[in-house]
Enzyme design. Structure first.
Site, PDB file in Angstrom:
ATOM      1  CB  SER A  95      -0.866   0.000   1.268  1.00  0.00           C
ATOM      2  OG  SER A  95      -1.297   1.318   1.531  1.00  0.00           O
ATOM      3  CG  ASP A 145      -5.079   2.230   0.992  1.00  0.00           C
ATOM      4  OD1 ASP A 145      -5.970   1.376   1.151  1.00  0.00           O
ATOM      5  OD2 ASP A 145      -3.869   2.013   1.248  1.00  0.00           O
ATOM      6  CG  ASP A 163      -5.495  -2.952   3.954  1.00  0.00           C
ATOM      7  OD1 ASP A 163      -4.387  -2.637   4.428  1.00  0.00           O
ATOM      8  OD2 ASP A 163      -6.211  -2.171   3.286  1.00  0.00           O
ATOM      9  N   GLY A 164      -3.937  -4.186   6.995  1.00  0.00           N
ATOM     10  CA  GLY A 164      -3.790  -3.416   8.228  1.00  0.00           C
ATOM     11  C   GLY A 164      -2.942  -4.106   9.272  1.00  0.00           C
TER      12      GLY A 164
HETATM   13  C1  DX5 Z   1      -5.665   1.683   6.027  1.00  0.00           C
HETATM   14  C2  DX5 Z   1      -5.354   1.288   4.612  1.00  0.00           C
HETATM   15  C3  DX5 Z   1      -4.209   0.377   4.513  1.00  0.00           C
HETATM   16  C4  DX5 Z   1      -2.921   0.941   5.064  1.00  0.00           C
HETATM   17  C5  DX5 Z   1      -2.139  -0.203   5.608  1.00  0.00           C
HETATM   18  O1  DX5 Z   1      -6.942   2.192   6.125  1.00  0.00           O
HETATM   19  O2  DX5 Z   1      -6.459   0.666   3.996  1.00  0.00           O
HETATM   20  O3  DX5 Z   1      -4.034  -0.141   3.199  1.00  0.00           O
HETATM   21  O4  DX5 Z   1      -2.146   1.654   4.159  1.00  0.00           O
HETATM   22  O5  DX5 Z   1      -1.039   0.273   6.304  1.00  0.00           O
HETATM   23  P1  DX5 Z   1      -0.278  -0.621   7.387  1.00  0.00           P
HETATM   24  O6  DX5 Z   1       0.152  -1.885   6.683  1.00  0.00           O
HETATM   25  O7  DX5 Z   1       0.829   0.227   7.838  1.00  0.00           O
HETATM   26  O8  DX5 Z   1      -1.288  -0.952   8.469  1.00  0.00           O
HETATM   27 ZN    ZN Z   2      -6.087  -0.437   2.119  1.00  0.00          ZN
END
Ligand code: DX5
Ligand code: ZN
Length: 224
Positions: free
Chosen positions: A9, A36, A182-183
């Site tokens: 992402s 995103d 995701d997250g």
């Molecule tokens: C959060 C996004 C993610 C985010 C993930 O709302 O949808 O895609 O960029 O970031 P990390 O991997 O750092 O949690």
């Molecule tokens: Zn995301």
């Protein structure tokens, strides 16, 4: 043989260094980029729209995985999504919580018509049974393992049960969707999502940050 698809992402990039980050991901043989889109309505943050997307797809060959954290107000689903349907956009995710029933059905139809994977996401507090009836018509389910809006948050463990349940439902019914998470994916959490049965792993701060020195090693861990 790589077992998992990895989609970095770029939300967590320093946008002044986006080109250098994308070049590094290309060099590391990444195939998918997770993009995103946020609207300051469904989530309390604003990210990027169709313009930066077109700059990316016109300069790179990545397959684009769009994650729309938006409500659609004052537009038809089709009119809202059209500007995002660009070269190499292969999958679009919308949130169950953000759409009304008609919008959700229009979204699935729109993806089918445009030959794009229809993907539905659920927030950490939404249970799988809410989306059960849509599962046969979806190509991907995105399990949010943080509350959407920001990169760099901590992984919410109960997401693992949802991944397991989605796997069971898929096996029992012979459904075709992939399961994406995701997250909060990092050194401490990636194995647990792999073991729970995910197919596609999104990672922001673990992969996209100019300070990372061992990018290829991290990618290969996530790829399994
Ligand atoms: C959060 C996004 C993610 C985010 C993930 O709302 O949808 O895609 O960029 O970031 P990390 O991997 O750092 O949690
Ligand atoms: Zn995301």
């Amino acid at each position: 043989m790589k077992k998992y698809i990895v989609a970095p992402s770029i939300l967590t990039a320093n946008f002044l260094e986006l080109k250098s980050d994308l070049d590094k991901l290309k060099k590391a043989k990444i195939k998918w980029i997770h993009y995103d889109v946020m609207d300051y309505n469904f989530v309390p943050n604003l990210s990027f729209g169709p313009k930066i997307l077109s700059d990316i797809v016109n300069n790179y060959d990545f397959k684009m995985d769009l994650h729309l954290m938006v409500k659609i107000v004052g537009f038809s689903v089709e009119d809202y999504l059209k500007p995002f349907i660009q070269k190499n956009v292969k999958q679009v995710t919308m949130h169950y919580e953000a759409l009304n029933k008609k919008q959700l059905i229009d979204f699935i139809k729109f993806c089918k018509k445009n030959n794009i994977n229809a993907s539905l996401s659920i927030n950490p507090n939404t249970e799988i049974n809410k989306i059960k009836k849509y599962l046969p018509n979806l190509q991907n389910i995105l399990v949010m393992s943080v509350n959407p809006g920001f990169g760099g948050q901590s992984f919410i463990k109960k997401s693992l049960d949802k991944i397991r349940l989605l796997n069971e439902i898929r096996n029992t019914n012979n459904y075709q969707y992939l399961i994406q998470v995701d997250g909060g994916i990092n050194e401490d959490t990636y194995k647990s999502v792999q073991e729970a049965g995910v197919d596609m792993i999104v990672a922001g701060s673990y992969l996209v940050d100019s300070k990372i020195k061992n990018l290829e090693e991290r990618i290969s861990k996530l790829e399994g």
